[in-house]
Design an enzyme around this catalytic site. Sequence first.
Site, PDB file in Angstrom:
ATOM      1  N   HIS A   1      30.062 -36.369 -48.383  1.00  0.00           N
ATOM      2  CA  HIS A   1      28.686 -36.235 -47.898  1.00  0.00           C
ATOM      3  C   HIS A   1      28.498 -35.123 -46.877  1.00  0.00           C
ATOM      4  O   HIS A   1      27.367 -34.818 -46.499  1.00  0.00           O
ATOM      5  CB  HIS A   1      28.192 -37.554 -47.300  1.00  0.00           C
ATOM      6  CG  HIS A   1      28.792 -37.846 -45.964  1.00  0.00           C
ATOM      7  ND1 HIS A   1      30.058 -38.361 -45.833  1.00  0.00           N
ATOM      8  CD2 HIS A   1      28.322 -37.665 -44.712  1.00  0.00           C
ATOM      9  CE1 HIS A   1      30.334 -38.492 -44.555  1.00  0.00           C
ATOM     10  NE2 HIS A   1      29.307 -38.077 -43.842  1.00  0.00           N
TER      11      HIS A   1
HETATM   12  C1  UD1 Z   1      24.731 -38.785 -41.089  1.00  0.00           C
HETATM   13  C2  UD1 Z   1      25.509 -38.249 -39.881  1.00  0.00           C
HETATM   14  C3  UD1 Z   1      26.961 -38.069 -40.251  1.00  0.00           C
HETATM   15  C4  UD1 Z   1      27.537 -39.323 -40.856  1.00  0.00           C
HETATM   16  C5  UD1 Z   1      26.682 -39.727 -42.035  1.00  0.00           C
HETATM   17  C6  UD1 Z   1      27.173 -40.968 -42.725  1.00  0.00           C
HETATM   18  C7  UD1 Z   1      24.326 -36.783 -38.314  1.00  0.00           C
HETATM   19  C8  UD1 Z   1      24.157 -35.380 -37.873  1.00  0.00           C
HETATM   20  N1  UD1 Z   1      25.009 -36.967 -39.449  1.00  0.00           N
HETATM   21  O1  UD1 Z   1      24.753 -37.780 -42.089  1.00  0.00           O
HETATM   22  O2  UD1 Z   1      27.688 -37.756 -39.080  1.00  0.00           O
HETATM   23  O3  UD1 Z   1      28.869 -39.092 -41.251  1.00  0.00           O
HETATM   24  O4  UD1 Z   1      25.354 -39.951 -41.559  1.00  0.00           O
HETATM   25  O5  UD1 Z   1      26.375 -41.275 -43.821  1.00  0.00           O
HETATM   26  O6  UD1 Z   1      23.871 -37.674 -37.647  1.00  0.00           O
HETATM   27  N2  UD1 Z   1      19.072 -40.349 -46.909  1.00  0.00           N
HETATM   28  C9  UD1 Z   1      18.581 -41.307 -47.759  1.00  0.00           C
HETATM   29  N3  UD1 Z   1      18.631 -42.615 -47.326  1.00  0.00           N
HETATM   30  C10 UD1 Z   1      19.115 -42.984 -46.119  1.00  0.00           C
HETATM   31  C11 UD1 Z   1      19.596 -41.987 -45.265  1.00  0.00           C
HETATM   32  C12 UD1 Z   1      19.568 -40.677 -45.668  1.00  0.00           C
HETATM   33  O7  UD1 Z   1      18.137 -41.029 -48.840  1.00  0.00           O
HETATM   34  O8  UD1 Z   1      19.131 -44.170 -45.812  1.00  0.00           O
HETATM   35  C13 UD1 Z   1      19.075 -38.945 -47.359  1.00  0.00           C
HETATM   36  C14 UD1 Z   1      17.865 -38.179 -46.914  1.00  0.00           C
HETATM   37  O9  UD1 Z   1      17.526 -37.325 -47.939  1.00  0.00           O
HETATM   38  C15 UD1 Z   1      18.369 -37.380 -45.745  1.00  0.00           C
HETATM   39  C16 UD1 Z   1      19.822 -37.134 -46.114  1.00  0.00           C
HETATM   40  O10 UD1 Z   1      20.218 -38.299 -46.838  1.00  0.00           O
HETATM   41  O11 UD1 Z   1      17.634 -36.242 -45.553  1.00  0.00           O
HETATM   42  C17 UD1 Z   1      20.735 -36.937 -44.950  1.00  0.00           C
HETATM   43  O12 UD1 Z   1      20.610 -38.005 -44.018  1.00  0.00           O
HETATM   44  P1  UD1 Z   1      20.936 -37.756 -42.454  1.00  0.00           P
HETATM   45  O13 UD1 Z   1      20.833 -39.021 -41.697  1.00  0.00           O
HETATM   46  O14 UD1 Z   1      20.173 -36.585 -41.971  1.00  0.00           O
HETATM   47  O15 UD1 Z   1      22.436 -37.274 -42.472  1.00  0.00           O
HETATM   48  P2  UD1 Z   1      23.698 -37.785 -43.285  1.00  0.00           P
HETATM   49  O16 UD1 Z   1      24.097 -36.717 -44.233  1.00  0.00           O
HETATM   50  O17 UD1 Z   1      23.526 -39.157 -43.817  1.00  0.00           O
END
Ligand code: UD1
Length: 367
Positions: free
Chosen positions: A207
């Site tokens: 991820h």
């Molecule tokens: C976040 C953390 C990362 C951690 C990871 C575990 C930061 C900077 N990053 O990254 O350190 O290892 O979580 O998963 O805080 N999305 C969904 N559903 C959700 C959550 C996210 O669809 O419940 C999608 C959205 O499109 C979003 C993308 O995933 O834009 C990224 O989510 P985000 O929380 O920004 O970062 P992660 O890549 O999950």
Amino acid sequence: MVKVINVVGARPNFMKVAPIVAAMKARPEKFQPLVVHTGQHYDADMSDSFFRDLNLPQPDTHLEVGSGSHAVQTALVMQRFEPVVLREQPDWVLVVGDVNSTIACALVCVKLGVKVGHVEAGLRSRDRTMPEEINRLLTDQIADLLFTPSSDADANLRAEGIPEERIRFVGNVMIDSLHQNLERARRSSVRADLGVGDSDYAVMTLHRPSNVDFPETFARILQALESITQAMPVVFPVHPRTRKTIAELGLSERVQAMKNLRVIDPLGYLDFLSLYSGSRLVLTDSGGIQEETTALGIPCLTLRENTERPITVELGTNVVVGTDPEKIVNAAAAAVNGARKKIARQPPLWDGHTAERILDVLEEVSP
Ligand code: UD1
């Protein structure tokens, strides 16, 4: 009575906070725990299922920030967390790990003069292009107490000039969750449901933006996977960010073409524990999974150029291989064939009692 707000935001936070809240509930005369969920992760399989699996009490407050750019997400958490702290007047706020919610809540507290403890402090990848590295560095600069999982973390903090009295080596709280749930996880039917488990299989998670947002890097990993899946099935629970980029980068057909690749939705805590604990090999870019595989003695290949968890390489089963396909395939073969026979040793204080040590410190410093 010590009133503590425990902050959770994203998937890797839940298994760190659950044992702390449980330990606080077991000392009701001493602790009044509250749980605040920022809502950084919100999908049922990225959040709700973890509350169930880990017996984590439902949040007392949910900030519902959702996804956004780093600036928007961090700012929204700050804006919505500040009134909660003002209303609740906690003695301590605990933040865990290195996600955006961690730095956002720590920053709110320090500006309000409310004491904040950082659990899993001091880890450093020395890669400032990782958003998590910035979150770690800044949170450790401003938190009042730094609870570290390993002695390398203590050394990093000292080298950054953090005064000794703020550093407390307590061990790895995620391993508390592992110990508490291994038996329950064994009852999961996930392996049978996926048709793996009777013979060798591997598990992969990906991820990190550095891996999944760049077509060349993602393609290199897929090239390695095309080779590894010739030898054994690989189960790939796909993070929502990764699912999105597979489609956006036009990689769906290539992924679907691998007959021995089982692409599934993200799993809950118990099912995932059941799956990787029975596997022959794990390939990942996650930080936490490097630690969990070390604790269980499962060979782990980290598909990154660095790790903020060097102890998993020194004592554990982890090998940092990067994203060169040949290197990944060779390291996978070595791990599976036992050419790299490595007996995993448990890092000090990864013993299932870290939450209790955190509480002991909080009691000691509270009037
Ligand atoms: C976040 C953390 C990362 C951690 C990871 C575990 C930061 C900077 N990053 O990254 O350190 O290892 O979580 O998963 O805080 N999305 C969904 N559903 C959700 C959550 C996210 O669809 O419940 C999608 C959205 O499109 C979003 C993308 O995933 O834009 C990224 O989510 P985000 O929380 O920004 O970062 P992660 O890549 O999950």
